[in-house]
Motif scaffolding. Structure first.
Motif, PDB file in Angstrom:
ATOM      1  N   ASN A 141       5.936   7.070  -4.612  1.00 19.82           N
ATOM      2  CA  ASN A 141       6.804   6.278  -3.822  1.00 19.82           C
ATOM      3  C   ASN A 141       7.702   5.174  -4.259  1.00 19.82           C
ATOM      4  O   ASN A 141       8.363   4.347  -3.745  1.00 19.82           O
ATOM      5  CB  ASN A 141       6.052   5.584  -2.564  1.00 19.82           C
ATOM      6  CG  ASN A 141       5.667   6.686  -1.431  1.00 19.82           C
ATOM      7  OD1 ASN A 141       6.417   7.669  -1.418  1.00 19.82           O
ATOM      8  ND2 ASN A 141       4.633   6.421  -0.768  1.00 19.82           N
ATOM      9  N   TYR A 142       7.622   5.053  -5.706  1.00 25.45           N
ATOM     10  CA  TYR A 142       7.993   3.909  -6.505  1.00 25.45           C
ATOM     11  C   TYR A 142       9.666   3.929  -6.274  1.00 25.45           C
ATOM     12  O   TYR A 142      10.308   2.971  -6.088  1.00 25.45           O
ATOM     13  CB  TYR A 142       7.699   3.938  -8.132  1.00 25.45           C
ATOM     14  CG  TYR A 142       8.136   2.815  -8.593  1.00 25.45           C
ATOM     15  CD1 TYR A 142       7.560   1.662  -8.463  1.00 25.45           C
ATOM     16  CD2 TYR A 142       9.294   2.893  -9.660  1.00 25.45           C
ATOM     17  CE1 TYR A 142       8.155   0.392  -9.036  1.00 25.45           C
ATOM     18  CE2 TYR A 142       9.469   1.720 -10.203  1.00 25.45           C
ATOM     19  CZ  TYR A 142       8.979   0.599 -10.215  1.00 25.45           C
ATOM     20  OH  TYR A 142       9.445  -0.440 -10.830  1.00 25.45           O
ATOM     21  N   LYS A 143      10.303   5.221  -6.504  1.00 26.16           N
ATOM     22  CA  LYS A 143      11.562   5.383  -6.396  1.00 26.16           C
ATOM     23  C   LYS A 143      12.113   4.880  -4.940  1.00 26.16           C
ATOM     24  O   LYS A 143      12.950   4.257  -4.822  1.00 26.16           O
ATOM     25  CB  LYS A 143      12.154   6.583  -6.575  1.00 26.16           C
ATOM     26  CG  LYS A 143      12.051   7.039  -8.090  1.00 26.16           C
ATOM     27  CD  LYS A 143      12.676   8.296  -8.380  1.00 26.16           C
ATOM     28  CE  LYS A 143      12.550   8.617  -9.992  1.00 26.16           C
ATOM     29  NZ  LYS A 143      13.373   9.708 -10.513  1.00 26.16           N
ATOM     30  N   GLU A 144      11.312   4.979  -3.811  1.00 25.20           N
ATOM     31  CA  GLU A 144      11.704   4.656  -2.485  1.00 25.20           C
ATOM     32  C   GLU A 144      11.722   3.057  -2.391  1.00 25.20           C
ATOM     33  O   GLU A 144      12.500   2.617  -1.875  1.00 25.20           O
ATOM     34  CB  GLU A 144      10.820   5.418  -1.387  1.00 25.20           C
ATOM     35  CG  GLU A 144      10.866   5.096  -0.207  1.00 25.20           C
ATOM     36  CD  GLU A 144      12.246   5.650   0.191  1.00 25.20           C
ATOM     37  OE1 GLU A 144      12.674   5.612   1.529  1.00 25.20           O
ATOM     38  OE2 GLU A 144      12.833   6.346  -0.468  1.00 25.20           O
ATOM     39  N   ARG A 145      10.678   2.495  -3.234  1.00 20.91           N
ATOM     40  CA  ARG A 145      10.521   1.252  -3.184  1.00 20.91           C
ATOM     41  C   ARG A 145      11.597   0.368  -3.836  1.00 20.91           C
ATOM     42  O   ARG A 145      12.142  -0.476  -3.207  1.00 20.91           O
ATOM     43  CB  ARG A 145       9.396   0.601  -4.088  1.00 20.91           C
ATOM     44  CG  ARG A 145       8.991  -0.783  -4.090  1.00 20.91           C
ATOM     45  CD  ARG A 145       7.790  -1.035  -5.166  1.00 20.91           C
ATOM     46  NE  ARG A 145       7.817  -2.317  -5.687  1.00 20.91           N
ATOM     47  CZ  ARG A 145       6.926  -3.315  -4.748  1.00 20.91           C
ATOM     48  NH1 ARG A 145       6.453  -2.877  -3.836  1.00 20.91           N
ATOM     49  NH2 ARG A 145       6.862  -4.599  -5.105  1.00 20.91           N
ATOM     50  N   GLU A 146      12.178   1.109  -4.853  1.00 27.77           N
ATOM     51  CA  GLU A 146      13.330   0.664  -5.780  1.00 27.77           C
ATOM     52  C   GLU A 146      14.413   0.630  -4.689  1.00 27.77           C
ATOM     53  O   GLU A 146      15.400   0.014  -4.620  1.00 27.77           O
ATOM     54  CB  GLU A 146      13.503   1.233  -6.913  1.00 27.77           C
ATOM     55  CG  GLU A 146      12.346   1.004  -7.776  1.00 27.77           C
ATOM     56  CD  GLU A 146      12.397  -0.368  -8.680  1.00 27.77           C
ATOM     57  OE1 GLU A 146      13.394  -1.003  -8.875  1.00 27.77           O
ATOM     58  OE2 GLU A 146      11.538  -0.997  -8.044  1.00 27.77           O
ATOM     59  N   ARG A 147      14.461   1.929  -3.917  1.00 27.32           N
ATOM     60  CA  ARG A 147      15.767   1.999  -3.002  1.00 27.32           C
ATOM     61  C   ARG A 147      15.882   0.842  -1.936  1.00 27.32           C
ATOM     62  O   ARG A 147      16.708   0.286  -1.587  1.00 27.32           O
ATOM     63  CB  ARG A 147      15.778   3.403  -2.362  1.00 27.32           C
ATOM     64  CG  ARG A 147      16.946   3.727  -1.422  1.00 27.32           C
ATOM     65  CD  ARG A 147      16.656   4.775  -0.602  1.00 27.32           C
ATOM     66  NE  ARG A 147      15.459   4.878   0.301  1.00 27.32           N
ATOM     67  CZ  ARG A 147      15.930   3.879   1.452  1.00 27.32           C
ATOM     68  NH1 ARG A 147      16.703   3.411   1.626  1.00 27.32           N
ATOM     69  NH2 ARG A 147      14.527   3.972   2.215  1.00 27.32           N
TER      70      ARG A 147
ATOM     71  N   LYS B 115       0.919  -1.168   0.152  1.00 23.64           N
ATOM     72  CA  LYS B 115       0.049  -0.119   0.008  1.00 23.64           C
ATOM     73  C   LYS B 115       0.788   1.226  -0.054  1.00 23.64           C
ATOM     74  O   LYS B 115       0.598   2.179  -0.846  1.00 23.64           O
ATOM     75  CB  LYS B 115      -0.797  -0.088   1.188  1.00 23.64           C
ATOM     76  CG  LYS B 115      -1.754   1.155   1.197  1.00 23.64           C
ATOM     77  CD  LYS B 115      -2.795   1.114   2.637  1.00 23.64           C
ATOM     78  CE  LYS B 115      -3.378   2.483   2.744  1.00 23.64           C
ATOM     79  NZ  LYS B 115      -3.655   2.747   4.098  1.00 23.64           N
ATOM     80  N   ASN B 116       2.045   1.428   0.931  1.00 26.32           N
ATOM     81  CA  ASN B 116       2.918   2.389   1.002  1.00 26.32           C
ATOM     82  C   ASN B 116       3.902   2.469  -0.302  1.00 26.32           C
ATOM     83  O   ASN B 116       4.203   3.657  -0.508  1.00 26.32           O
ATOM     84  CB  ASN B 116       3.584   2.313   2.309  1.00 26.32           C
ATOM     85  CG  ASN B 116       2.741   2.684   3.434  1.00 26.32           C
ATOM     86  OD1 ASN B 116       1.639   3.414   3.377  1.00 26.32           O
ATOM     87  ND2 ASN B 116       2.924   2.044   4.621  1.00 26.32           N
ATOM     88  N   TYR B 117       4.173   1.357  -0.625  1.00 18.40           N
ATOM     89  CA  TYR B 117       5.155   1.478  -1.705  1.00 18.40           C
ATOM     90  C   TYR B 117       4.710   0.522  -2.843  1.00 18.40           C
ATOM     91  O   TYR B 117       5.199  -0.602  -3.086  1.00 18.40           O
ATOM     92  CB  TYR B 117       6.641   0.893  -1.167  1.00 18.40           C
ATOM     93  CG  TYR B 117       7.101   1.679   0.004  1.00 18.40           C
ATOM     94  CD1 TYR B 117       7.548   2.801  -0.284  1.00 18.40           C
ATOM     95  CD2 TYR B 117       7.093   1.176   1.161  1.00 18.40           C
ATOM     96  CE1 TYR B 117       8.011   3.765   0.715  1.00 18.40           C
ATOM     97  CE2 TYR B 117       7.183   1.987   2.209  1.00 18.40           C
ATOM     98  CZ  TYR B 117       7.933   3.277   1.984  1.00 18.40           C
ATOM     99  OH  TYR B 117       8.205   3.900   3.036  1.00 18.40           O
ATOM    100  N   PRO B 118       3.696   0.583  -3.764  1.00 22.08           N
ATOM    101  CA  PRO B 118       3.111  -0.166  -4.682  1.00 22.08           C
ATOM    102  C   PRO B 118       4.046  -0.044  -5.867  1.00 22.08           C
ATOM    103  O   PRO B 118       5.006   0.466  -6.183  1.00 22.08           O
ATOM    104  CB  PRO B 118       1.829   0.700  -5.268  1.00 22.08           C
ATOM    105  CG  PRO B 118       2.000   2.110  -4.687  1.00 22.08           C
ATOM    106  CD  PRO B 118       2.783   2.234  -3.566  1.00 22.08           C
ATOM    107  N   HIS B 119       4.119  -1.349  -6.444  1.00 19.36           N
ATOM    108  CA  HIS B 119       4.839  -1.704  -7.620  1.00 19.36           C
ATOM    109  C   HIS B 119       4.017  -0.905  -8.963  1.00 19.36           C
ATOM    110  O   HIS B 119       3.661  -1.524  -9.653  1.00 19.36           O
ATOM    111  CB  HIS B 119       4.583  -3.278  -7.953  1.00 19.36           C
ATOM    112  CG  HIS B 119       5.839  -3.628  -8.599  1.00 19.36           C
ATOM    113  ND1 HIS B 119       6.455  -2.864  -9.549  1.00 19.36           N
ATOM    114  CD2 HIS B 119       6.236  -4.909  -9.146  1.00 19.36           C
ATOM    115  CE1 HIS B 119       7.231  -3.622 -10.358  1.00 19.36           C
ATOM    116  NE2 HIS B 119       7.256  -4.664 -10.118  1.00 19.36           N
ATOM    117  N   ASP B 120       4.243   0.233  -8.935  1.00 19.02           N
ATOM    118  CA  ASP B 120       3.540   1.150 -10.151  1.00 19.02           C
ATOM    119  C   ASP B 120       4.547   2.120 -10.198  1.00 19.02           C
ATOM    120  O   ASP B 120       4.660   3.011  -9.456  1.00 19.02           O
ATOM    121  CB  ASP B 120       2.207   1.534  -9.583  1.00 19.02           C
ATOM    122  CG  ASP B 120       1.674   2.665 -10.710  1.00 19.02           C
ATOM    123  OD1 ASP B 120       2.320   2.875 -11.682  1.00 19.02           O
ATOM    124  OD2 ASP B 120       0.710   3.243 -10.283  1.00 19.02           O
TER     125      ASP B 120
END
Length: 56
Positions: free
Chosen positions: A24-30, A14-19
């Motif tokens: 927040n996608y760049k944060e997910r990748e980080r 929810k906080n870091y969706p794969h979209d």
């Protein structure tokens, strides 16, 4: 590193969706790059491990 154990649960997704269009996608990748660098004990992309690897 805390997210490493939570990456498959609903709150993470929810906080870091794969979209790639999500803010927040760049944060997910980080987060994933940090987890992988620490798991491998070496550089992953532009992220290097911080700790000392355990002997295998």
């Amino acid at each position: 590193m805390t997210w490493g154990g939570l990456q498959g649960i609903q709150v993470f997704n929810k906080n870091y969706p794969h979209d790639p269009n999500d803010k927040n996608y760049k944060e997910r990748e980080r987060i994933f790059a940090r987890i992988n660098a620490e798991k491998l004990g070496s550089q992953y992309g532009v992220v290097s491990s911080v700790g000392t690897s355990c002997k295998k």
